[in-house]
Each structure stands twice: as C-alpha cells, then as structure tokens.
Design an enzyme around this catalytic site. Structure first.
Site, PDB file in Angstrom:
ATOM      1  N   GLY A 153      11.638  20.580 -22.538  1.00  0.00           N
ATOM      2  CA  GLY A 153      11.759  19.817 -23.784  1.00  0.00           C
ATOM      3  C   GLY A 153      13.100  19.927 -24.478  1.00  0.00           C
ATOM      4  N   ASN A 204      15.652  17.911 -24.060  1.00  0.00           N
ATOM      5  CA  ASN A 204      16.039  16.558 -24.481  1.00  0.00           C
ATOM      6  C   ASN A 204      15.207  16.104 -25.681  1.00  0.00           C
ATOM      7  OD1 ASN A 204      18.157  15.205 -22.664  1.00  0.00           O
ATOM      8  ND2 ASN A 204      16.850  16.315 -21.224  1.00  0.00           N
ATOM      9  N   HIS A 232      18.181  10.927 -16.233  1.00  0.00           N
ATOM     10  CA  HIS A 232      18.259  11.511 -14.884  1.00  0.00           C
ATOM     11  C   HIS A 232      19.551  12.301 -14.726  1.00  0.00           C
ATOM     12  CE1 HIS A 232      17.342  11.979 -10.678  1.00  0.00           C
ATOM     13  NE2 HIS A 232      18.610  11.702 -10.434  1.00  0.00           N
ATOM     14  N   ASP A 248      11.672   1.319 -13.589  1.00  0.00           N
ATOM     15  CA  ASP A 248      10.873   0.352 -12.835  1.00  0.00           C
ATOM     16  C   ASP A 248       9.981   1.147 -11.890  1.00  0.00           C
ATOM     17  OD1 ASP A 248      12.442   1.120 -10.713  1.00  0.00           O
ATOM     18  OD2 ASP A 248      13.589  -0.745 -10.622  1.00  0.00           O
TER      19      ASP A 248
END
Ligand code: GRF
Length: 204
Positions: A11, A13, A108, A140
């Site tokens: 956590g 971020n 990422h 996606d």
C-alpha cells in the site's frame, strides 16, 4: 474524481495517493479501498486515513466472474467512477472492465512493453538493462497491455540489488501516480483509435 482503489499488499502507492488527497494537492476523492488479501498493510494505510476499507478474497467466490461482480457492486455502492489498481495482484476480465470502461488505471514498475507481469523489477535487473522505469496505463484484458498514460525512467546502477532498485522505482511510482491522476482530473484525455491499438491523447 471519485476513486476506488484495489490493493493486495504493502500500500505504498495508496499511501502516496491518500497523503496528496488529504493535503489538498490532489483533487481526487478515494471512496473505498478493497483488498483481495486479508491482513495486508494497505488496509492499515486506508484505516489510518479514515477511508472505508474491506476485504473480498478470491477464495470466497465460486468463480472469477462472481468475484468481479461483487467488486463492481461494492465500488458502485460507494459511488466510484474511476478505479486505481495499486498493487492489485489479480487479472481483471471484461466482467469488471466493462463496468468502468477506460477508467481503470494501473501502476507498473517497468517501462512497458518491457517486463510485463509481477516480477518486472527483478527481470530488469537480471536482463542487464541500463534503465527501467514506471508506467501508468489504462487496464485492458491483457497483462499490462493497456494504453499508456505516462512513463518515467529509472536508471539502473552497477551497485543495485533488487531492494535498492525497488526503492528507487517505488519513489518514482509515487510521484508519477500523483502527477498522472492530477493530469486526468485537470485536463483529461481522449483515446485515439486510428491505429491498431488505442492511444492516449491528452487534452491541452
Ligand atoms: C508497485 O510496484 C506497483 O507498480 C505494482 O505493485 C507494487 C505495489 O506496491 N503494480 P504498493 O503496494 O503500492 O507498495
């Protein structure tokens, strides 16, 4: 921007996001944090910031579809419009993505399309590349394949091991996450579909 954040781990971020939000530096509103793993630090981060948080484990559902349907239901109940995957360790299918079209953002730890998947920092180091980085992208159905919102490089030093490199990558993640969300809130973007892959075009 009414946000729901999906997490599975540390956590950091999430912490960067909530700190910027609380200080008024970022005009997002995190409505709920959902973890698919019980007991992780990210849940403590959410609780400390007085954010609604809950756990929906993969195992409590009979299928991936049932799990994702429950996620969507929770996010909708909390008025979520955009979803941030901040270290969420599960692939999402159309069941989830169609509920938030082009509004699911992932962080990422590499310069995509290099080093997809969960071991990106280790792979960059083992490969001997001289720089890696961070990518913010729309999600996606592929593995780290969605349209790219922002990237930032991180040089790899001869002295790096996985933990020193990870620390520098994470620091860049935290900065790029906040900057990119701010840009989405302030300017927004469109998706250009003139080539075989949709491409993010920022509004000026
Ligand atoms: C980050 O490296 C992010 O890029 C990746 O998972 C990690 C999550 O870290 N998707 P944290 O839980 O935000 O500390």
């Amino acid at each position: 921007m009414k946000l729901g954040v999906l997490v599975s781990g540390k956590g950091s971020n999430l912490e960067a996001l909530l700190t910027s939000e609380a200080s008024g530096a970022l005009r997002t509103e995190t409505r709920v944090v959902i973890s698919n793993v019980a007991g992780v630090r990210a849940l403590e981060v959410a609780a400390r910031a007085d954010k609604k948080n809950l756990v929906l484990t993969n195992e409590s559902f009979s299928s991936r579809e049932a799990f994702e349907t429950a996620l969507v239901l929770q996010l909708r109940e909390h008025g979520v419009e955009w979803v941030l995957l901040a270290g969420f360790n599960r692939l999402l299918t159309s069941t989830f993505l169609e509920a938030f079209p082009d509004r699911v953002v992932n962080i990422h730890p590499s310069l995509l399309p290099a080093f997809v998947g969960p071991l990106a920092i280790r792979q960059a180091l083992r490969h001997g590349v001289r720089q890696t980085g961070v990518t913010l992208h729309l999600v996606d159905e592929g593995i780290d394949t969605g349209p790219i919102l922002a990237q930032a490089p991180v040089p790899i030093l001869d002295s790096d091991d996985e933990s020193t490199l990870a620390a520098r990558v994470h620091a860049v993640e935290h900065r790029l996450l906040v900057e990119t969300l701010r840009r989405i809130v302030d300017k927004g973007f469109a998706l250009s579909r003139t080539s075989d892959r949709p491409r993010v075009v920022w509004n000026d």
